[in-house]
Design an enzyme around this catalytic site. Structure first.
Site, PDB file in Angstrom:
ATOM      1  N   LEU A  35       3.930  -2.957  17.626  1.00 38.04           N
ATOM      2  CA  LEU A  35       4.288  -1.572  17.929  1.00 38.04           C
ATOM      3  C   LEU A  35       3.412  -0.988  19.034  1.00 38.04           C
ATOM      4  O   LEU A  35       3.818  -0.043  19.711  1.00 38.04           O
ATOM      5  CB  LEU A  35       4.184  -0.710  16.663  1.00 38.04           C
ATOM      6  CG  LEU A  35       5.100  -1.149  15.515  1.00 38.04           C
ATOM      7  CD1 LEU A  35       4.902  -0.262  14.299  1.00 38.04           C
ATOM      8  CD2 LEU A  35       6.577  -1.127  15.933  1.00 38.04           C
ATOM      9  N   VAL A  36       2.213  -1.569  19.247  1.00 39.81           N
ATOM     10  CA  VAL A  36       1.322  -1.061  20.296  1.00 39.81           C
ATOM     11  C   VAL A  36       2.025  -1.147  21.659  1.00 39.81           C
ATOM     12  O   VAL A  36       1.951  -0.224  22.470  1.00 39.81           O
ATOM     13  CB  VAL A  36      -0.020  -1.838  20.295  1.00 39.81           C
ATOM     14  CG1 VAL A  36      -0.872  -1.477  21.493  1.00 39.81           C
ATOM     15  CG2 VAL A  36      -0.788  -1.554  19.004  1.00 39.81           C
TER      16      VAL A  36
ATOM     17  N   ARG B 278       0.824  -1.199   0.000  1.00 32.46           N
ATOM     18  CA  ARG B 278       0.000   0.000   0.000  1.00 32.46           C
ATOM     19  C   ARG B 278       0.860   1.252   0.000  1.00 32.46           C
ATOM     20  O   ARG B 278       1.892   1.313   0.652  1.00 32.46           O
ATOM     21  CB  ARG B 278      -0.870   0.029   1.276  1.00 32.46           C
ATOM     22  CG  ARG B 278      -2.035  -0.948   1.242  1.00 32.46           C
ATOM     23  CD  ARG B 278      -3.071  -0.575   0.209  1.00 32.46           C
ATOM     24  NE  ARG B 278      -3.681   0.710   0.495  1.00 32.46           N
ATOM     25  CZ  ARG B 278      -4.765   0.869   1.244  1.00 32.46           C
ATOM     26  NH1 ARG B 278      -5.358  -0.176   1.784  1.00 32.46           N
ATOM     27  NH2 ARG B 278      -5.272   2.063   1.452  1.00 32.46           N
TER      28      ARG B 278
ATOM     29  N   HIS C 206       8.115  -7.715   7.790  1.00 33.93           N
ATOM     30  CA  HIS C 206       7.518  -7.165   9.016  1.00 33.93           C
ATOM     31  C   HIS C 206       6.873  -8.236   9.892  1.00 33.93           C
ATOM     32  O   HIS C 206       6.520  -7.960  11.035  1.00 33.93           O
ATOM     33  CB  HIS C 206       6.484  -6.097   8.655  1.00 33.93           C
ATOM     34  CG  HIS C 206       7.103  -4.846   8.121  1.00 33.93           C
ATOM     35  ND1 HIS C 206       7.310  -3.724   8.885  1.00 33.93           N
ATOM     36  CD2 HIS C 206       7.624  -4.546   6.902  1.00 33.93           C
ATOM     37  CE1 HIS C 206       7.887  -2.782   8.162  1.00 33.93           C
ATOM     38  NE2 HIS C 206       8.098  -3.260   6.948  1.00 33.93           N
TER      39      HIS C 206
ATOM     40  N   LYS D   4      -3.626 -12.754  17.480  1.00 34.68           N
ATOM     41  CA  LYS D   4      -3.510 -11.799  18.583  1.00 34.68           C
ATOM     42  C   LYS D   4      -3.860 -12.382  19.960  1.00 34.68           C
ATOM     43  O   LYS D   4      -3.661 -11.710  20.975  1.00 34.68           O
ATOM     44  CB  LYS D   4      -4.391 -10.567  18.321  1.00 34.68           C
ATOM     45  CG  LYS D   4      -4.020  -9.798  17.055  1.00 34.68           C
ATOM     46  CD  LYS D   4      -2.659  -9.131  17.158  1.00 34.68           C
ATOM     47  CE  LYS D   4      -2.350  -8.321  15.918  1.00 34.68           C
ATOM     48  NZ  LYS D   4      -1.027  -7.695  15.961  1.00 34.68           N
TER      49      LYS D   4
ATOM     50  N   ASP E 231       3.523 -12.534  16.825  1.00 36.67           N
ATOM     51  CA  ASP E 231       3.493 -11.180  16.280  1.00 36.67           C
ATOM     52  C   ASP E 231       4.905 -10.789  15.864  1.00 36.67           C
ATOM     53  O   ASP E 231       5.849 -10.970  16.646  1.00 36.67           O
ATOM     54  CB  ASP E 231       2.989 -10.206  17.361  1.00 36.67           C
ATOM     55  CG  ASP E 231       2.216  -9.044  16.765  1.00 36.67           C
ATOM     56  OD1 ASP E 231       2.488  -8.685  15.614  1.00 36.67           O
ATOM     57  OD2 ASP E 231       1.341  -8.498  17.474  1.00 36.67           O
TER      58      ASP E 231
ATOM     59  N   ASP F  30       7.831  -6.305   3.017  1.00 39.08           N
ATOM     60  CA  ASP F  30       6.842  -7.242   3.531  1.00 39.08           C
ATOM     61  C   ASP F  30       6.379  -8.396   2.640  1.00 39.08           C
ATOM     62  O   ASP F  30       6.719  -8.487   1.478  1.00 39.08           O
ATOM     63  CB  ASP F  30       5.654  -6.468   4.095  1.00 39.08           C
ATOM     64  CG  ASP F  30       5.286  -7.012   5.470  1.00 39.08           C
ATOM     65  OD1 ASP F  30       5.953  -7.954   5.921  1.00 39.08           O
ATOM     66  OD2 ASP F  30       4.337  -6.512   6.086  1.00 39.08           O
TER      67      ASP F  30
HETATM   68  C1  GDG Z   1       2.956  -5.552  10.992  1.00 37.40           C
HETATM   69  C2  GDG Z   1       3.290  -6.772  11.875  1.00 37.40           C
HETATM   70  C3  GDG Z   1       4.797  -5.322  13.200  1.00 37.40           C
HETATM   71  C4  GDG Z   1      -4.098   0.105  16.027  1.00 37.40           C
HETATM   72  N1  GDG Z   1      -5.394   0.298  16.342  1.00 37.40           N
HETATM   73  C5  GDG Z   1      -5.647   1.607  16.202  1.00 37.40           C
HETATM   74  C6  GDG Z   1      -4.472   2.231  15.798  1.00 37.40           C
HETATM   75  N2  GDG Z   1      -3.542   1.282  15.694  1.00 37.40           N
HETATM   76  C7  GDG Z   1      -2.141   1.507  15.281  1.00 37.40           C
HETATM   77  C8  GDG Z   1      -1.203   1.345  16.442  1.00 37.40           C
HETATM   78  C9  GDG Z   1       0.083   0.877  15.749  1.00 37.40           C
HETATM   79  C10 GDG Z   1      -0.425   0.144  14.503  1.00 37.40           C
HETATM   80  O1  GDG Z   1      -1.771   0.535  14.306  1.00 37.40           O
HETATM   81  C11 GDG Z   1      -0.397  -1.366  14.668  1.00 37.40           C
HETATM   82  O2  GDG Z   1       0.924  -1.755  14.724  1.00 37.40           O
HETATM   83  P1  GDG Z   1       1.360  -3.290  14.883  1.00 37.40           P
HETATM   84  O3  GDG Z   1       2.800  -3.352  15.126  1.00 37.40           O
HETATM   85  O4  GDG Z   1       0.550  -3.940  15.939  1.00 37.40           O
HETATM   86  O5  GDG Z   1       0.937  -4.065  13.549  1.00 37.40           O
HETATM   87  P2  GDG Z   1       0.836  -3.843  11.948  1.00 37.40           P
HETATM   88  O6  GDG Z   1       1.413  -2.546  11.544  1.00 37.40           O
HETATM   89  O7  GDG Z   1      -0.572  -4.060  11.597  1.00 37.40           O
HETATM   90  O8  GDG Z   1       1.628  -5.100  11.291  1.00 37.40           O
HETATM   91  C12 GDG Z   1       3.663  -6.327  13.277  1.00 37.40           C
HETATM   92  C13 GDG Z   1       4.461  -4.188  12.248  1.00 37.40           C
HETATM   93  O9  GDG Z   1       4.065  -4.662  10.961  1.00 37.40           O
HETATM   94  C14 GDG Z   1       5.651  -3.268  12.044  1.00 37.40           C
HETATM   95  O10 GDG Z   1       6.719  -3.945  11.456  1.00 37.40           O
HETATM   96  O11 GDG Z   1       5.005  -4.794  14.494  1.00 37.40           O
HETATM   97  O12 GDG Z   1       4.075  -7.445  14.036  1.00 37.40           O
HETATM   98  O13 GDG Z   1       2.178  -7.664  11.914  1.00 37.40           O
HETATM   99  O14 GDG Z   1       0.849   1.961  15.337  1.00 37.40           O
HETATM  100  O15 GDG Z   1      -1.092   2.564  17.098  1.00 37.40           O
HETATM  101  N3  GDG Z   1      -4.394   3.552  15.591  1.00 37.40           N
HETATM  102  C15 GDG Z   1      -5.527   4.278  15.784  1.00 37.40           C
HETATM  103  N4  GDG Z   1      -6.704   3.719  16.156  1.00 37.40           N
HETATM  104  C16 GDG Z   1      -6.811   2.402  16.372  1.00 37.40           C
HETATM  105  O16 GDG Z   1      -7.916   1.920  16.715  1.00 37.40           O
HETATM  106  N5  GDG Z   1      -5.479   5.599  15.598  1.00 37.40           N
END
Ligand code: GDG
Length: 532
Positions: A376-377, A10, A165, A278, A372, A141
């Site tokens: 990043l959460v 994307r 990722h 998750k 996972d 990715d």
């Molecule tokens: C991949 C990998 C790896 C989530 N819900 C809301 C929201 N978020 C934001 C969080 C965070 C991001 O989305 C999610 O980050 P993750 O790290 O959990 O996962 P992804 O980016 O989906 O996936 C993962 C990542 O790539 C990076 O390499 O860590 O393991 O699967 O930034 O804050 N933001 C808002 N509302 C929400 O409801 N505004």
């Protein structure tokens, strides 16, 4: 001057069409975009990817190309069929479950695999004409694993990096995929392959050896006449953005309900995309068991569970949604009362201000994925405690982030008893200890933020490119060859210096056993005769 060419499924922008067929562009500044913005300002950048909308009309496509090119972006247009087969199909129904160890969900489907190859080629067809010799290409990715080799086929000397990722699974899991060799061949088109953790890197190296026979030496693989480097680059966050959220975001959004809730109850936060990786049902079960065994916390705690809708057309995700709905209902109907709702469950995303308010005011964050890549959460939660230094992170050992956030309470997400205990430990932890643990984690996150991640990867790519240029074999051109032969013929005394092992003959485990073969003897004899 080098230019950075970023490629991801994307674009950091989404195009939407209004009812009047007007095109609207929504920027989506994720972590990746922030990291890339921080890269050396003197480097030009372009970003290539799908703009998130099916556009079939060639006039419309051209107008989008123009609009996007002014923002340093180039679109790859995908059809509805591409999205169904390549994205929802092979990427999300085969690679996603498989690489997260959910092999029971892996879809073995030749049609989606074919589309995956075709769409990777569509990306290559957009990128290849744009590439200049000194560009640094960085592919992102699991949706684009085949792309590095497709770029390499057209640009043998361009510098290509690839970052995964999500986890790279153990060889025993990876070997099950019928397309394992093709996937490895694709990614090995890169010069630098990066992973979040040492374990993912180790699994990849083991697969490269056992599936395709490439041995490595400290993460370096010889692939044909190229060296491929494999290394670890744990992704960080935009620390300031979460540590001081009010500074750069719209403060008009109302978060007073969250603030009121936090005044009366101790919030345990759970936030993820709806995904079987998750561990959401297990987390609810642990919370339920905690409520069962610890009535002293009733009416004092509340789990806020945000489940962000995702991939809701896929069967497993629909089943998971029903399961989560049911479990939340059971917790509230069993333990709740007129004066208390033990779980506040929302099936939607929250805005940035709500998100950061939740981070800041939650006493505990339960981040307990079964697998996972990083998560990043977990990092954002810790950063958001910069000012109040109050909060405890309960984190799954199976998240990549657990390798860095060692001061969290680390749990096994399949062990409900372990999680129940962790909830009690977190709620009972003294403020001094909370501050101490947070402080240690924050120091790491501040230092190793997303800018550091992007810069480290790029600098490594630049270093490898320079090293390769220095060690490149200079092939004689025709003129040089003629003058060399002439000088050799005229010379009275000739000294020929030749390297043997690895040059005239291949390396062998026992160097003594390497005797010159017929072909080599013939070449040497001819060199000797040449001057006569
Ligand atoms: C991949 C990998 C790896 C989530 N819900 C809301 C929201 N978020 C934001 C969080 C965070 C991001 O989305 C999610 O980050 P993750 O790290 O959990 O996962 P992804 O980016 O989906 O996936 C993962 C990542 O790539 C990076 O390499 O860590 O393991 O699967 O930034 O804050 N933001 C808002 N509302 C929400 O409801 N505004």
């Amino acid at each position: 001057m080098s230019r950075i060419v970023i490629v991801s499924n994307r674009l950091p922008i989404t195009i939407k069409k209004t009812a009047e067929n007007e095109l609207i562009y929504y920027p989506s500044a994720g972590g990746l975009a922030t990291g890339l913005n921080s890269l050396d300002e003197s480097l030009d950048k372009i970003w290539i990817g799908w703009p998130g909308q099916e556009i079939t009309d060639e006039w419309e496509r051209e107008s989008i190309r123009q609009d996007l090119s002014n923002r340093g972006l180039a679109p790859v247009f995908l059809t509805r069929q591409d999205i169904i087969l390549y994205y929802e199909g092979f990427s999300n129904k085969t690679l996603w479950p498989h690489f997260h160890y959910f092999t029971q969900y892996t879809d073995y489907n030749d049609a989606t695999w074919e589309s995956y190859q075709n769409v990777n080629q569509k990306f290559a067809d957009v990128i290849n004409p744009l590439i200049k010799p000194d560009d640094l290409v960085w592919v992102h990715d699991y949706q684009l694993i085949l792309l590095p080799a497709m770029i390499r086929a057209v640009h043998p000397n361009v510098s290509i990096g690839f970052f995964l990722h999500i986890p790279f699974p153990s060889y025993e899991i990876f070997r099950i995929l019928p397309w394992r060799e093709a996937l490895l061949d694709g990614v090995l088109g890169a010069d630098l392959i990066g992973f979040h953790t040492f374990d993912y890197m180790r699994h990849f190296l083991s697969a490269a050896y056992r599936v395709s026979g490439y041995e490595h030496n400290f993460g370096k693989l010889n692939v044909g006449n190229r060296v491929v480097n494999v290394d670890v680059f744990p992704m960080g966050i935009d620390y300031e953005k979460y540590a001081f959220p009010d500074k750069d975001e719209n403060s008009a959004d109302d978060t007073s309900f969250i603030e009121k809730l936090a005044l009366h109850q101790r919030i345990l936060l759970s936030i993820d995309r709806l995904d079987y990786t998750k561990g959401i049902p297990q987390r609810i079960k642990a919370y339920s068991q905690f409520l069962e065994n610890h009535p002293e916390y009733h009416r004092k705690v509340c789990m806020v569970m945000i489940v962000v809708p995702s991939r809701d057309q896929v069967d497993q995700y629909q089943e998971l949604k029903h399961q989560v709905d049911e479990l939340c209902g059971i917790v509230n109907s069993t333990y709740g009362g007129f004066d208390w709702t033990p779980m506040r469950y929302l099936y939607r995303s929250v805005n940035f201000r709500e998100l950061t308010t939740l981070y800041r005011l939650s006493e505990v964050a339960m981040i307990t994925p079964i697998r996972d890549g990083m998560n990043l959460v977990a990092k954002e939660y810790v950063a958001s405690k910069e000012e109040n230094k109050k909060g405890v992170l309960v984190l799954s050992e199976m998240a990549g982030a657990a390798n860095e956030l060692l001061e969290a309470i680390l749990i096994n997400p399949m062990d409900v008893n372990d999680m129940e205990k962790a909830i009690v430990t977190a709620l009972d932890m003294s403020e001094e200890e909370q501050a101490l643990r947070l402080d240690k984690m924050q120091k790491k996150l501040k230092k190793y933020d997303v800018k550091h991640w992007a810069n480290t990867f790029m600098n490594e790519q630049i270093r490898l490119t320079n090293a390769r240029k220095e060690s490149q074999t200079n092939v004689l051109n025709e003129e040089e060859e003629t003058s060399l032969i002439a000088a050799y013929r005229q010379a009275q005394n000739r000294l020929i210096v030749l390297d043997y092992d690895g040059t005239l003959m291949n390396f062998h485990v026992d160097p003594q056993a390497v005797v010159p073969d017929e072909m080599l003897i013939d070449i040497l004899t001819r060199i000797k005769k040449y001057g006569r």
